[in-house]
Scaffold this motif. Structure first.
Motif, PDB file in Angstrom:
ATOM      1  N   GLY A   1       0.861  -1.315   0.030  1.00  0.00           N
ATOM      2  CA  GLY A   1      -0.075  -0.134   0.127  1.00  0.00           C
ATOM      3  C   GLY A   1       0.937   1.145  -0.075  1.00  0.00           C
ATOM      4  O   GLY A   1       0.270   2.294   0.487  1.00  0.00           O
ATOM      5  N   LYS A   2       1.956   1.242  -0.475  1.00  0.00           N
ATOM      6  CA  LYS A   2       2.925   2.394  -0.485  1.00  0.00           C
ATOM      7  C   LYS A   2       1.946   3.669  -1.713  1.00  0.00           C
ATOM      8  O   LYS A   2       1.842   4.722  -1.323  1.00  0.00           O
ATOM      9  N   THR A   3       1.678   2.983  -2.741  1.00  0.00           N
ATOM     10  CA  THR A   3       0.953   4.080  -3.578  1.00  0.00           C
ATOM     11  C   THR A   3      -0.363   4.257  -3.108  1.00  0.00           C
ATOM     12  O   THR A   3      -0.707   5.498  -3.083  1.00  0.00           O
TER      13      THR A   3
ATOM     14  N   ILE B   1       3.461  10.218  -8.433  1.00  0.00           N
ATOM     15  CA  ILE B   1       3.548   8.640  -8.221  1.00  0.00           C
ATOM     16  C   ILE B   1       4.216   8.266  -9.740  1.00  0.00           C
ATOM     17  O   ILE B   1       4.190   8.959 -10.768  1.00  0.00           O
ATOM     18  N   ARG B   2       4.416   6.884 -10.105  1.00  0.00           N
ATOM     19  CA  ARG B   2       4.699   6.335 -11.108  1.00  0.00           C
ATOM     20  C   ARG B   2       3.711   5.765 -11.883  1.00  0.00           C
ATOM     21  O   ARG B   2       2.657   5.536 -11.291  1.00  0.00           O
ATOM     22  N   GLU B   3       4.042   5.724 -12.928  1.00  0.00           N
ATOM     23  CA  GLU B   3       2.972   5.146 -14.210  1.00  0.00           C
ATOM     24  C   GLU B   3       2.880   3.625 -14.297  1.00  0.00           C
ATOM     25  O   GLU B   3       3.896   3.128 -13.509  1.00  0.00           O
TER      26      GLU B   3
ATOM     27  N   VAL C   1       0.749 -10.303 -12.058  1.00  0.00           N
ATOM     28  CA  VAL C   1       0.467 -10.656 -10.624  1.00  0.00           C
ATOM     29  C   VAL C   1      -0.128  -9.476  -9.606  1.00  0.00           C
ATOM     30  O   VAL C   1      -1.082  -9.245  -9.177  1.00  0.00           O
ATOM     31  N   LYS C   2       0.877  -8.286  -9.760  1.00  0.00           N
ATOM     32  CA  LYS C   2       0.712  -7.645  -8.629  1.00  0.00           C
ATOM     33  C   LYS C   2      -0.598  -6.566  -8.918  1.00  0.00           C
ATOM     34  O   LYS C   2      -1.099  -5.815  -8.165  1.00  0.00           O
ATOM     35  N   GLY C   3      -0.811  -6.368 -10.352  1.00  0.00           N
ATOM     36  CA  GLY C   3      -2.050  -5.458 -10.860  1.00  0.00           C
ATOM     37  C   GLY C   3      -1.447  -4.110 -11.089  1.00  0.00           C
ATOM     38  O   GLY C   3      -0.138  -3.652 -11.254  1.00  0.00           O
TER      39      GLY C   3
ATOM     40  N   PHE D   1      10.710  -0.071 -12.162  1.00  0.00           N
ATOM     41  CA  PHE D   1      10.419  -0.744 -11.057  1.00  0.00           C
ATOM     42  C   PHE D   1      11.411  -0.501 -10.214  1.00  0.00           C
ATOM     43  O   PHE D   1      12.712   0.040 -10.568  1.00  0.00           O
ATOM     44  N   ALA D   2      11.426  -0.897  -8.859  1.00  0.00           N
ATOM     45  CA  ALA D   2      12.295  -0.420  -7.795  1.00  0.00           C
ATOM     46  C   ALA D   2      13.275  -1.881  -7.594  1.00  0.00           C
ATOM     47  O   ALA D   2      14.379  -1.769  -6.707  1.00  0.00           O
ATOM     48  N   ASN D   3      12.938  -3.062  -8.150  1.00  0.00           N
ATOM     49  CA  ASN D   3      13.767  -4.177  -7.968  1.00  0.00           C
ATOM     50  C   ASN D   3      14.742  -4.261  -8.972  1.00  0.00           C
ATOM     51  O   ASN D   3      16.041  -4.752  -8.739  1.00  0.00           O
TER      52      ASN D   3
ATOM     53  N   ALA E   1       8.430   5.513  -3.385  1.00  0.00           N
ATOM     54  CA  ALA E   1       9.783   4.771  -3.928  1.00  0.00           C
ATOM     55  C   ALA E   1       9.337   3.457  -3.829  1.00  0.00           C
ATOM     56  O   ALA E   1       8.716   3.125  -2.995  1.00  0.00           O
ATOM     57  N   GLY E   2       9.527   2.447  -5.164  1.00  0.00           N
ATOM     58  CA  GLY E   2       8.863   1.126  -5.060  1.00  0.00           C
ATOM     59  C   GLY E   2       9.659   0.064  -4.090  1.00  0.00           C
ATOM     60  O   GLY E   2      10.706   0.229  -3.439  1.00  0.00           O
ATOM     61  N   PHE E   3       8.557  -0.953  -3.845  1.00  0.00           N
ATOM     62  CA  PHE E   3       8.986  -1.942  -3.070  1.00  0.00           C
ATOM     63  C   PHE E   3       9.472  -1.471  -1.634  1.00  0.00           C
ATOM     64  O   PHE E   3       8.944  -0.430  -1.309  1.00  0.00           O
ATOM     65  N   GLY E   4      10.471  -2.278  -0.908  1.00  0.00           N
ATOM     66  CA  GLY E   4      10.565  -1.898   0.382  1.00  0.00           C
ATOM     67  C   GLY E   4      11.945  -0.576   0.301  1.00  0.00           C
ATOM     68  O   GLY E   4      12.466  -0.295  -0.597  1.00  0.00           O
TER      69      GLY E   4
END
Ligand SMILES: Nc1ncnc2c1ncn2[C@@H]1O[C@H](COP(=O)(O)OP(=O)(O)O)[C@@H](O)[C@H]1O
Ligand SMILES: O=COP(=O)(O)O
Ligand SMILES: [Mg+2]
Length: 559
Positions: free
Chosen positions: A73-75, A96-98, A107-109, A275-277, A302-305
């Motif tokens: 739920g970051k976004t 936010i990002r596109e 998977v993630k949506g 993506f952040a990974n 900023a993405g992910f953890g």
């Protein structure tokens, strides 16, 4: 209990305002907005340039703990906090990002938030939006086509076909494209060579669009792209193939930030989407800097953890763009804390305070890591309906022992009304003057030392290993003048380690760098670790199987 509406049902029912009214809230004149329909617009380069010299608002980063596959739920919290700040009378703008089509159909949506904290029109934003990703894909692949074409017509630049590093991209999860041989079929098709596709959000062109300050800087960076090496091992740049001009033409409109609105009609810039990974995980500098000139508070993600997105937000985006964040929100969820405490994905809905307390070690490390950058932190507990009072109390108690505050946020269910407390706390932190931002490492260290610092200080790794070929490549780039660049770590989002199953707060693990890539145009070196792929694959049952048009012609299944 009333049935919970889906994200797309909520988004479709939104009472949107014409995008010109949203622009007017920010002082953007109609003639400086290029409309894409009634609810999307691009902001002109002319208007952006005219904001230079204005005072900046406060910059708030939203990051998170190591997530479950669905995301924590970051976004959603970024959008909710933007609405919450407007609700308490602050002029706040969301950045936010596109969305990438990959996770949308995988998977993630999507990436438009969720529940009553979304940007709209979510279907457009999660699909083709204003065409930016298609432009980036085309520009990237134009360069790839010109590389093979240059070789076909005599290879004047003496490109060593064995050392071409420039791949192709497509914005879709397709493992079949990861490694392939092109130009088969005989002389007319050129010189066969091994290559493959990455997903568009891992493209260096995406990173360049997100880090460039204007069109001229964009074109210069495009020209700096290294497509491979000559037989004498010198780098071949995109400008050597005269590709940079045409690439900039393809990206002219994509360079301009997109303006949309939240469900509560507050302004949001949605621009760029690495993506952040596998990339740097932050929206564009142009959108963020423009928002800072137009609002008192800018809430960005900023993405992910925080081990990925936040570290790269600080060490790449802020370092290169001269941004100084004033506060950070770390999103934690009971479900992700339990997963970090060893609970299997299917059991996350069952109360388990013991596992949750064990998983809090992950949160504690992220709090310490963000503080290491000199940025004050507040924890947002993103409330899920399955959370119990005991679990929430345990998170609050753990965070208070860190000398920080954890605030329960209900924005997914209630919108801005559910996040006022966090909004007030963020204002308090941002106005406190506590922030003393500094990146994790200096420019002058060696590239491998920078990798070691991120791995040891952020991941708590015991050692970084890399083959001699990788180390030699880093040294060669240092000799060619690229040693001052920051590092962009490519690593699994599920763990501080390179093992996606090693949850919580592992210590002393080994980070193996299997490959390094020089993004000379974007201005960073990518260190690819463990098994992470730059072209994801689809799951056994992709979301695409549940996305369709209903009898009224409306989209169903997007989330
Ligand atoms: N509090 C919540 N309750 C239920 N679902 C949520 C909540 N917060 C987010 N979600 C859903 O979880 C998914 C991930 O949310 P998102 O904001 O995209 O996370 P992130 O940006 O961290 O990946 C989305 O489908 C969103 O609708
Ligand atoms: O790059 C990943 O971004 P999210 O964490 O927002 O999915
Ligand atoms: Mg997100």
């Amino acid at each position: 209990m009333p049935s919970i509406k889906s994200d797309i049902e909520i988004a479709r029912a939104a009472a949107k305002k014409p995008i010109f009214e949203i622009g007017a809230k920010l002082g953007i004149p109609v003639e400086q907005l290029a409309p894409y329909g009634h609810d999307k617009a691009k902001v002109s380069a002319e208007f952006i340039a005219a904001q230079t010299g204005k005072k900046d608002g406060k910059l708030i980063l939203v990051t998170a703990i190591n997530p479950t596959p669905a995301g924590e739920g970051k976004t959603t919290t970024t959008v909710g906090l933007g609405d919450g700040l407007n609700r308490i009378g602050k002029k706040a703008i969301v950045c936010i990002r596109e969305a990438s089509l990959g996770p949308c159909f995988g998977v993630k949506g999507g990436a438009a938030g969720g529940g009553y904290a979304q940007v709209v029109p979510m279907e457009d934003i999660n699909l083709h939006f204003t065409g930016d990703f298609h432009a980036i894909t085309s520009a990237h692949n134009l360069l790839a086509a010109m590389v093979d074409n240059h070789i076909y017509w005599g290879n004047e630049e003496n490109i060593d076909i064995r050392r071409i590093t420039w791949r192709r991209v497509m914005d879709m999860n397709d493992r079949a494209l990861r490694s392939m041989v092109s130009s088969l079929g005989g002389v007319a098709n050129g010189f066969p060579r091994q290559g493959g596709f990455d997903i568009t959000v891992a493209s260096e062109v995406m990173a360049i669009l997100c880090l460039a300050t204007d069109l001229k800087d964009l074109e210069r960076r495009l020209g700096d792209i290294i497509i491979g090496y000559r037989f004498d091992r010198t780098p071949v740049h995109a400008r050597d193939l005269k590709a940079d001009g045409a690439m900039a033409v393809l990206l002219k409109d994509a360079m301009q930030p997109n303006l949309v609105q939240t469900l509560e009609n507050n302004p949001a810039f949605v621009h760029g989407g690495p993506f952040a990974n596998i990339a740097h995980g932050c929206n564009s500098v142009t959108a963020t800097k423009t928002a800072l000139k137009l609002g008192d508070y800018v809430v960005t993600e900023a993405g992910f953890g925080a081990d990925l997105g936040a570290e790269k937000f600080f060490d790449i985006k802020c370092r290169k763009a001269g941004l100084k964040p004033d506060a950070a929100v770390i999103v934690a969820t009971v479900r992700a804390l339990k997963m970090n405490g060893g609970v299997k994905k299917d059991d996350l809905g069952t109360e388990d305070v013991v596992a949750l307390k064990k998983g809090c070690a992950n949160l504690g490390r992220h709090v310490a890591n963000v503080r290491r950058f000199g940025v004050p932190v507040v924890v947002a507990i993103n409330h899920f309906v399955s959370d119990t009072d005991a679990e929430i109390a345990a998170v609050k108690e753990f965070v208070s022992r860190l000398g920080a505050e954890a605030i329960l946020c209900r924005h997914w269910a209630l919108g801005s009304a559910g996040i006022e407390e966090l909004a007030h706390k963020v204002v308090e932190l941002a106005e406190s003057g506590q922030a003393k931002f500094q990146p994790l490492y200096g420019d002058d260290l060696s590239l491998f030392e920078k990798i070691e610092i991120v791995a040891s200080k952020i991941y708590h790794a015991g050692e970084v290993t890399a083959d001699k070929a990788v180390r030699d490549q880093l040294q060669t780039w240092e000799e060619q003048g690229y040693g001052n660049l920051p590092i962009c770590m490519a690593k699994t989002q599920y763990s501080f380690s390179t093992d996606p199953n090693l949850r919580g707060a592992p210590e002393g693990h080994i980070v193996t760098v299997r490959e390094v890539r020089l993004s000379a145009g974007a201005g960073f070196v990518v260190a690819i670790t463990g098994e992470i792929m730059t072209m994801p694959g689809l799951p056994k049952s992709p979301s695409a199987e549940r996305i369709f048009l209903n009898d009224q012609g409306y989209i169903e299944g997007l989330f």
